[in-house]
Design a protein around this motif. Structure first.
Motif: not given
Ligand code: ATP
Ligand code: ATP
Ligand code: MG
Ligand code: MG
Lengths: 264, 264
Positions: B13-16, B152-156, B188-191
């Protein structure tokens, strides 16, 4: 007799861990003896109860792989009447490790059966409730929980994507009931992160109540930032801020769950 | 050359899905040719793009099980320049079905290699970007995506529990990079779901930027109810309400992703 409830939903981020921690704390607060079994490799329930990753000696992985009993793995939390069996990152490998095992779906059920024997001999603590916090998937670990449980409690976020997964979850519960655990039932569905400021929450709530009727608890858990702050202090919301709307809702949910258990 | 990006995070549920759909739409809106590969059995990306479960003939399951090519399974969406390969509930069984297969981690990588050959012969459409929407777990399906991807793009999500999973995710990326896909990097990591009204969002954002520095995008996606309403209409937020804060943030994220690609 011990009532075993699997807190499950393969949709991610719907409030499984938050519900397991806070419902367990609320039940413990009214004198029920409770054990939380954290079987999610992420270990959020363990952390949310203040059990740091470094202090987890025996875990639910050891219980599932038959290397520790429930009594050996259970540890106390700072909450009276509430114990926890912490998770381990090794749980992520269980699906592959048990791929060949004949009894792969029954590991947890068998561990709980052994625990009942230990209790009857006076070698282990009796629990009124065992809540199992499941990972966001319908893999062999979640199937183990559903096979070991008396009932499934389903947290459902008041969002569109969360509705979509409900059919798949119900189908899986029916499959498990049909083959692995005929006694399995749905304890109830709890609406979580309800935000009265937005229409979507209302629409989802109405939709679920229309389809599932009184399977849906009257108690609705509101979106409440105090609930999401609590785990960073290793505390349930009920300990962090017992007056906040989230804590009050989980106390109401506990009395509703107890009410349903009495009238079963 | 096609750039393949896995949108992954085992925390649920983090927004992937929301990031995969809206970033893909924003890239398509500026003229990039994009394919979304939905490999989550829940199929939320497929539904959020208006592809009903009943109309999914060939799926990513068929591609992973080597029964269809990318070109055969790809279908158009209502958004110009954006195609999708829908998911199937059968994906939930892939872990068990591939348990014995020697090349179980390479199915997707091999399918993409075949697609490159098809493109060079003029038998298939070239894509500038392929975004893979992953399920909330580090199972063989997600490993397939990381093995096939360039990055890898990581939604956080700006929440405490979401932080906890980051170390495990980074460790998995390193493992895949060390054995299955040496070229893999973190795009990258996207908040996501940043709520300026609550301190927790700020603390998490600060914490992540301190540890991961410029791996974290400058763009932050705000919590915005219009973003969560859009999928119930089968549309990306950019189509549903292009002026809302969520849509604007995803447009900014797209230009930041393109900027990073240019200066790679
Ligand atoms: N009532 C609530 N109000 C505000 N935030 C909440 C509430 N319930 C849960 N949260 C937050 O939402 C996020 C998701 O909740 P949680 O982690 O309990 O879900 P989950 O279903 O266990 O997730 P996963 O699928 O990853 O196991 C967490 O950061 C949590 O703190
Ligand atoms: N910026 C946002 N503002 C408000 N709601 C959002 C935002 N991003 C996502 N959501 C909502 O939060 C929920 C979780 O997002 P989403 O389903 O995209 O996460 P996910 O990581 O793909 O979940 P899963 O782990 O189940 O695959 C969805 O209901 C979505 O509509
Ligand atoms: Mg959880
Ligand atoms: Mg998703």
């Amino acid at each position: 007799k011990t009532r075993v409830i699997a807190v499950a939903n393969q949709k991610g981020g719907v409030g499984k861990t938050t519900t397991a921690i806070n419902l367990a704390t609320a039940l413990a607060a009214v004198g029920e003896s409770v054990l939380i079994l954290d079987i999610d490799a992420q270990g959020n329930a363990s952390t949310g109860l203040g059990v740091a990753a470094s202090s987890r000696k025996l875990t639910s992985y050891d219980v599932i792989m038959d290397e520790a009993s429930l009594a050996e793995a259970a540890i106390a939390t700072r909450i009276p009447n509430l114990s926890v069996i912490p998770a381990s990152v090794d749980l992520a490998g269980v699906e592959t490790e048990l791929a060949q095992a004949v009894n792969r779906a029954f590991r947890l059920r068998d561990a709980l059966a052994r625990h009942r024997v230990d209790v009857s001999r006076g070698d282990a603590t009796h629990y009124d409730f065992i809540l199992i916090d499941c990972p966001p998937s319908l893999n062999v670990v979640t199937i183990n929980a559903m096979t070991a449980a008396d009932a499934v409690l389903v947290p459902l976020q008041c969002e569109f994507f969360a509705l979509e997964g409900l059919t798949q979850l119900m189908r899986t519960v029916d499959l498990v009931k049909g083959s692995l655990n005929p006694a399995l039932e749905i304890q109830g569905i709890v609406l979580t992160m309800y935000d009265q400021r937005n229409n979507l929450s209302d629409q989802v709530a109405m939709d679920v109540r229309t389809h599932l009727g009184d399977k849906v608890y009257a108690t609705v858990i509101p979106r409440n930032v105090r609930v999401s702050e609590a785990p960073s202090f290793g505390k349930p919301a009920l300990l962090y801020d017992h007056k906040c709307s989230g804590s009050q809702a989980y106390m109401r949910l506990a009395s509703e769950v107890l009410q349903r258990e009495r009238t079963r």
